[in-house]
Design a protein around this motif. Sequence first.
Motif, short mmCIF file in Angstrom:
data_model
loop_
_atom_site.label_atom_id
_atom_site.label_comp_id
_atom_site.label_asym_id
_atom_site.label_seq_id
_atom_site.Cartn_x
_atom_site.Cartn_y
_atom_site.Cartn_z
N CYS A 1 0.83 -1.21 0.00
CA CYS A 1 0.00 0.00 0.00
C CYS A 1 0.86 1.26 0.00
N VAL A 2 1.88 1.27 0.87
CA VAL A 2 2.75 2.44 0.96
C VAL A 2 3.44 2.70 -0.38
N VAL A 3 3.92 1.64 -1.03
CA VAL A 3 4.63 1.81 -2.29
C VAL A 3 3.71 2.31 -3.39
N SER A 4 2.57 1.66 -3.58
CA SER A 4 1.68 2.03 -4.70
C SER A 4 1.09 3.42 -4.50
N LEU A 5 0.64 3.73 -3.28
CA LEU A 5 0.06 5.04 -3.03
C LEU A 5 1.13 6.14 -3.09
N SER A 6 2.34 5.82 -2.65
CA SER A 6 3.43 6.80 -2.71
C SER A 6 3.79 7.13 -4.15
N LEU A 7 3.90 6.12 -4.98
CA LEU A 7 4.24 6.36 -6.39
C LEU A 7 3.17 7.21 -7.07
N ALA A 8 1.90 6.94 -6.75
CA ALA A 8 0.82 7.74 -7.34
C ALA A 8 0.90 9.19 -6.87
N ALA A 9 1.17 9.38 -5.57
CA ALA A 9 1.27 10.74 -5.03
C ALA A 9 2.46 11.48 -5.62
N ILE A 10 3.58 10.80 -5.77
CA ILE A 10 4.78 11.43 -6.35
C ILE A 10 4.54 11.84 -7.78
N CYS A 11 3.81 11.02 -8.53
CA CYS A 11 3.47 11.40 -9.91
C CYS A 11 2.65 12.69 -9.92
N GLY A 12 1.72 12.83 -8.97
CA GLY A 12 0.94 14.06 -8.88
C GLY A 12 1.81 15.27 -8.59
N VAL A 13 2.78 15.11 -7.68
CA VAL A 13 3.70 16.20 -7.36
C VAL A 13 4.52 16.60 -8.58
N VAL A 14 5.02 15.59 -9.30
CA VAL A 14 5.83 15.86 -10.49
C VAL A 14 5.01 16.61 -11.54
N LEU A 15 3.77 16.22 -11.72
CA LEU A 15 2.92 16.88 -12.71
C LEU A 15 2.67 18.34 -12.34
N VAL A 16 2.40 18.59 -11.06
CA VAL A 16 2.16 19.97 -10.61
C VAL A 16 3.42 20.81 -10.76
N LEU A 17 4.56 20.24 -10.41
CA LEU A 17 5.82 20.98 -10.56
C LEU A 17 6.14 21.24 -12.03
N ALA A 18 5.83 20.28 -12.89
CA ALA A 18 6.07 20.47 -14.33
C ALA A 18 5.23 21.62 -14.86
N ALA A 19 3.96 21.68 -14.43
CA ALA A 19 3.11 22.80 -14.84
C ALA A 19 3.60 24.10 -14.23
N GLY A 20 4.12 24.01 -12.99
CA GLY A 20 4.62 25.20 -12.32
C GLY A 20 5.80 25.83 -13.02
N LEU A 21 6.59 25.04 -13.73
CA LEU A 21 7.72 25.59 -14.47
C LEU A 21 7.27 26.58 -15.54
N PHE A 22 6.03 26.43 -16.02
CA PHE A 22 5.49 27.34 -17.02
C PHE A 22 4.67 28.46 -16.38
N LEU A 23 4.06 28.20 -15.22
CA LEU A 23 3.15 29.17 -14.61
C LEU A 23 3.79 29.97 -13.48
N VAL A 24 4.87 29.45 -12.90
CA VAL A 24 5.51 30.10 -11.76
C VAL A 24 6.97 30.39 -12.12
N PRO A 25 7.27 31.59 -12.58
CA PRO A 25 8.64 31.92 -13.01
C PRO A 25 9.68 31.70 -11.92
N GLU A 26 9.28 31.86 -10.66
CA GLU A 26 10.24 31.73 -9.56
C GLU A 26 10.83 30.32 -9.46
N LEU A 27 10.15 29.31 -10.02
CA LEU A 27 10.68 27.96 -9.96
C LEU A 27 12.02 27.82 -10.69
N ALA A 28 12.23 28.69 -11.67
CA ALA A 28 13.49 28.63 -12.42
C ALA A 28 14.69 28.97 -11.52
N GLY A 29 14.44 29.68 -10.42
CA GLY A 29 15.52 30.07 -9.53
C GLY A 29 15.78 29.09 -8.40
#
Length: 284
Positions: A109-137
């Motif tokens: 459970c920990v592994v499968s739910l963690s991987l799903a949650a990490i994918c969500g974080v990665v997707l939000v951060l990927a979108a943030g690179l375009f929407l949040v200029p401060e991420l570049a710093g």
Amino acid sequence: MNPSLFAARIGLSRGWIEFRQTVTNAQDLLFTIITTGALVLTLYFQRGSTVPGLELSLAAATLPGLLGLSLAFNGVIGAVGRLSVEREDGTLLRAKALPQGMLSYLVGCVVSLSLAAICGVVLVLAAGLFLVPELAGVGLGGWLTIGWVTVLGLTATLPWGAVIGSFARSPQAATGLSMLTFGGVAAVSGIFYPITALAGWLQVVGQAFPVYWLGLGMRSALLPDAAAAAELTGSWRPWQTLAVLLAWSVAGLLLAPPILRRMARRETGSLMQARRERASQRIG
């Protein structure tokens, strides 16, 4: 091989298989897209506003809170929902019949739910690179901080979600119990606003739970040093963040298996069938 280590190894394999099934299941994939899309839309609508007194976009200030809340929510609510459903469909009943089966189940459970949650974080951060200029710093240190806060944040919440779910008698009760618990903790966590705005005793309560430290860790990684002035003690407190999240992780991973085993010992085929009959009556 040590039985516990062997069970953990089986759990890792099981977790990976379940994660692959999740990303190929249309219903689960749609849910992930909708929830992640809601977070991205929040950043999109805030991208043109700035925080008063700081040369910082509102989207940049909101992003750490979104990431921290998402991890905590997926950790607690995800584990509660998973446990309650698999308790009702007989998965737990089958797991308890195997040597070290509950440990293997929990690791999976920990592994499968963690991987799903990490994918969500990665997707939000990927979108943030375009929407949040401060991420570049954000430098290497900031990205490494996001990494260890994410890992510890999940291990600090997922086992406790399983513990909460073990006390619920149905998926409906589990949802209500977990949402009530999570909502109360999140309300005093300062996840989207400085915790200093709360009463002193509420600040103490908020800091006792991992949600506050998840938000603080993400803010320390993504916000400029000047933003630390709004925090308690005027600093990011990285060592305290590490210690608290690690303490919750260790306690949860130690307590969850025996609590789940105790719950599983009470599971019988007749109880499972009775729950199914009650569920079918509610649906009917």
